[in-house]
Design a protein around this motif. Structure first.
Motif, PDB file in Angstrom:
ATOM      1  N   ALA A   1       2.110  -8.422   2.530  1.00  0.00           N
ATOM      2  CA  ALA A   1       1.305  -7.706   1.536  1.00  0.00           C
ATOM      3  C   ALA A   1       0.744  -6.373   2.071  1.00  0.00           C
ATOM      4  O   ALA A   1       0.788  -5.370   1.359  1.00  0.00           O
ATOM      5  CB  ALA A   1       0.187  -8.613   1.010  1.00  0.00           C
ATOM      6  N   PRO A   2       0.253  -6.335   3.330  1.00  0.00           N
ATOM      7  CA  PRO A   2      -0.261  -5.041   3.817  1.00  0.00           C
ATOM      8  C   PRO A   2       0.830  -3.977   3.913  1.00  0.00           C
ATOM      9  O   PRO A   2       0.557  -2.794   3.678  1.00  0.00           O
ATOM     10  CB  PRO A   2      -0.800  -5.361   5.220  1.00  0.00           C
ATOM     11  CG  PRO A   2      -0.972  -6.838   5.265  1.00  0.00           C
ATOM     12  CD  PRO A   2       0.015  -7.420   4.304  1.00  0.00           C
ATOM     13  N   VAL A   3       2.041  -4.374   4.253  1.00  0.00           N
ATOM     14  CA  VAL A   3       3.141  -3.410   4.307  1.00  0.00           C
ATOM     15  C   VAL A   3       3.372  -2.853   2.905  1.00  0.00           C
ATOM     16  O   VAL A   3       3.489  -1.638   2.703  1.00  0.00           O
ATOM     17  CB  VAL A   3       4.446  -4.065   4.843  1.00  0.00           C
ATOM     18  CG1 VAL A   3       5.601  -3.074   4.798  1.00  0.00           C
ATOM     19  CG2 VAL A   3       4.233  -4.595   6.256  1.00  0.00           C
ATOM     20  N   PHE A   4       3.427  -3.766   1.931  1.00  0.00           N
ATOM     21  CA  PHE A   4       3.595  -3.358   0.537  1.00  0.00           C
ATOM     22  C   PHE A   4       2.505  -2.356   0.150  1.00  0.00           C
ATOM     23  O   PHE A   4       2.779  -1.299  -0.425  1.00  0.00           O
ATOM     24  CB  PHE A   4       3.530  -4.596  -0.366  1.00  0.00           C
ATOM     25  CG  PHE A   4       3.555  -4.295  -1.836  1.00  0.00           C
ATOM     26  CD1 PHE A   4       4.755  -4.316  -2.537  1.00  0.00           C
ATOM     27  CD2 PHE A   4       2.385  -4.003  -2.528  1.00  0.00           C
ATOM     28  CE1 PHE A   4       4.785  -4.037  -3.900  1.00  0.00           C
ATOM     29  CE2 PHE A   4       2.403  -3.716  -3.888  1.00  0.00           C
ATOM     30  CZ  PHE A   4       3.607  -3.733  -4.572  1.00  0.00           C
ATOM     31  N   GLY A   5       1.257  -2.689   0.471  1.00  0.00           N
ATOM     32  CA  GLY A   5       0.129  -1.840   0.088  1.00  0.00           C
ATOM     33  C   GLY A   5       0.258  -0.438   0.667  1.00  0.00           C
ATOM     34  O   GLY A   5       0.079   0.563  -0.040  1.00  0.00           O
TER      35      GLY A   5
END
Ligand code: 59J
Length: 609
Positions: free
Chosen positions: A543-547
């Protein structure tokens, strides 16, 4: 004495000798003339062709003129693969063998071994042309010319250069030393990119200098340029974030795919580990797979939005229909489906927000197997995207006719079906595009393709709203949040399957989502294979990569923020003397730590409680 008297005086003998001599001379002259005429006829008429050929073979040469390979650019014309002219050093074996005295300087310059060269040349004395060293630097080429070793010359060729190196290596693929596509786009578009080499016949003198262009000049036809759908800036961004996370979490590998919602174009496709396409000497097979299209995995919970879409479509569920997931496990035949917590009674929206396997199972078991299968297959799960990328895998979605009850259950939360990252992105694009299915594309498309309505716009919108709740407070994917924009998506943490079971402690961390929610423009899928740093949940790792990737992309593409409220809050909180500028947010704070889950496999294989 008169003449007669003289004749008389010499007598008949004296008269005979000159006559014979004359005849002899005439005969010799006659024979010589005949021989000359014969020789002339022989050469000019009878053996003309043969001799002409022999002469030509010595001085007339067909010289190939390599064609320039088309350039590959990103969607904005930024170069991604360029053919640059280079020189290759070649030799006439016979002539070079005869110039032994000059070898030391040549072998030293080209780093050749004299014994090997000797053997190499000796074996090929009948040839006119052998390469000594291909694609040398301009400096080296100059030095070779300066040596002036008999039989050694340069030949102009082209060599591929990839300005983005490892960042776009998997998508582009590469060419071989003859500039032919071997992998990736270079291979898929070989016909388009490759030109047709030309040739010309020339006469060369003994020093191999061209003295005259003779005939039959066919100009090389250069290959055509190709504009990919990739945006180089987004590609860099995706690769950078992917690499940082994989290195930071000790993961084995990973992929990021970003699609344009309107057109289905692939804006970014990054994989790690990668390789430097300009220097492939240390290349391992591991590094050059474009995992985003060649590797399949079970999508786990990232499939739940489609299970819910099916349930909404069938009409038995609405976003606020309540589902009881107590007490955190649920028997299906001899098997048990588990949630990592007991979530109690949830509505459909919260089933997605918390990622309840039991909720998804109950919805799936409430519909006909065909209804679940149908939506998966309509959005393309388990079948090839037909992107045309070499080695694309189709994944697998078995026929609903073979499904047992437990299969329907596990399929509802993403096990028993396998997909590629690209396929998952394509499926999410349908949710983002109000139910329209469109093909994905590696090349820039100038017209928006017409889609096929495979899901109702209302259902797609309802699922998108639920996906937004996943990223908001209380959801599993808060780390995917982007300041200033409303985003939606789904986390997934998947025990990797291995040899008929599931690995106890090897996971995939996933996140798939869309932004901005009010008018979706981008879909991104993040897959991290085997995070090893303790954290392994999709919500923590993917999720942090996506963000971060989405935050950068939305700004680079100048997409209008649709969450002005959060921007205001941020500004008010951050006004302690600082000017009110909006900068890229720091990496999202780590999501609340989840307690380590109990080993899963025991329960699955225990055959029920
Ligand atoms: C899970 C599974 C394995 C296969 C469970 C992951 C099953 C299952 C048999 C326990 C880790 C874990 C077919 S959990 O993806 O439920 O992303 O933030 O791997 O369930 O039946 O220790 N995801 N993951 N399940 N298997 N078989 C959740 C969930 C998901 C999260 C967290 C915690 C699983 C919220 C996964 C996330 O949504």
């Amino acid at each position: 004495m008169n003449l007669d008297a003289m004749k008389q005086a010499n007598g008949p003998e004296a008269c005979k000798t000159p006559r014979i001599r004359l005849l002899a001379v005439l005969a010799i002259l006659g024979v010589a003339t005949a021989l000359l005429v014969w020789r002339a006829v022989d050469i000019q008429v009878l053996r003309r062709e043969f001799l002409q050929e022999q002469g030509d073979a010595r001085h007339l040469r067909v010289v190939a003129m390599p064609a320039h390979r088309g350039m590959i650019t990103d969607r904005n014309g930024e170069p991604l693969a360029i053919s640059t002219p280079v020189d290759s050093v070649w030799a006439n074996p016979r002539e070079l063998l005869a110039a032994r005295a000059q070898w030391p300087r040549l072998t030293r310059l080209l780093h050749l071994d004299a014994t090997t060269l000797q053997r190499h040349l000796a074996k090929r004395v009948d040839r006119e042309f052998i390469y000594l060293k291909r694609a040398v630097s301009p400096e080296l080429a100059r030095q070779v010319v300066a040596l002036a070793v008999p039989g050694v010359s340069l030949q102009r060729e082209y060599r591929r250069y990839y300005p983005a190196g490892e960042v776009a290596a998997h998508v582009l693929g590469f060419t071989n030393v003859d500039d032919r596509g071997q992998e990736g786009i270079e291979l898929a578009y070989e016909e388009w990119l490759r030109g047709v080499p030309g040739s010309k016949r020339v006469i060369k003198d003994n020093l191999k200098r061209i003295v005259e262009n003779v005939e039959g000049v066919t100009e090389p036809v250069p290959g055509k340029d190709l504009a990919l759908s990739i945006d180089r800036r987004l590609q860099y961004l995706a690769y950078r974030e992917l690499k940082a996370t994989i290195q930071g979490s000790g993961a084995k590998a990973g992929s990021v795919v970003m699609l344009d919602v309107g057109t289905g174009e692939i804006l970014a496709m990054a994989n790690y580990p990668s390789f430097n396409s300009n220097n492939r000497v240390k290349l391992r097979g591991e590094a050059y797979r474009n995992r985003a299209v060649t590797d399949v995995f079970e999508p786990g919970s990232t499939i739940k939005p489609f299970t819910i879409a099916a349930a909404l479509e069938v009409g038995k569920y609405r976003p606020h229909t309540m589902i009881d997931t107590t007490p955190g496990f649920y028997k299906v035949g001899r098997h048990v489906v588990r949630d990592i917590h007991n979530y109690g009674v949830l509505d459909v929206s919260t089933v997605l927000q918390k990622s309840s396997n039991i909720g998804a199972t109950k919805m799936a078991l409430a519909m006909e197997p065909q209804q679940l299968w149908s939506i998966f297959s309509r959005v393309g799960l388990g079948s090839s995207t037909h992107s045309g990328f070499p080695g694309e895998m189709a994944g697998l979605l078995s026929s609903y006719k073979s499904w047992r009850e437990i299969d329907r259950a596990t399929l509802a939360y993403g096990y028993g079906v396998s997909v590629t990252p690209l396929q998952l992105a394509q499926a999410y694009r349908v949710l983002a595009d109000n139910g329209q299915m469109k093909p994905v594309s590696f090349v820039r498309t100038d017209a928006t393709p017409v889609g096929e309505q495979v899901m109702s716009p209302e259902v797609a919108a309802q699922v998108r709203a639920m996906m937004e709740a996943v990223v908001n407070e209380g959801g599993t994917g808060t780390a995917a949040d982007v300041l200033g924009y409303r985003v939606g998506g789904k986390t997934g943490t998947v025990h990797k399957s291995e040899m008929g079971g599931y690995a106890e402690n090897r996971y995939l961390a996933l996140f798939a989502g869309v932004a901005p929610i009010s008018h979706p423009r981008l879909v991104t899928v993040v897959m991290i294979d085997e995070p090893a740093g303790g954290e392994y949940y999709g919500g923590q790792i993917a999720a942090p990569v996506f963000g971060r990737v989405m935050a950068g992309a939305l700004r680079l593409l100048d997409i209008a923020p649709d969450d002005v409220q959060s921007l205001r809050t941020q500004l008010v909180e951050g006004t302690a003397g600082a000017p009110p500028t909006i900068v890229n947010p720091a990496p999202a704070p780590p999501s609340p730590r989840l307690e380590p889950a109990k080993p899963y496999i025991k329960h699955v294989s225990a055959g029920g409680l």
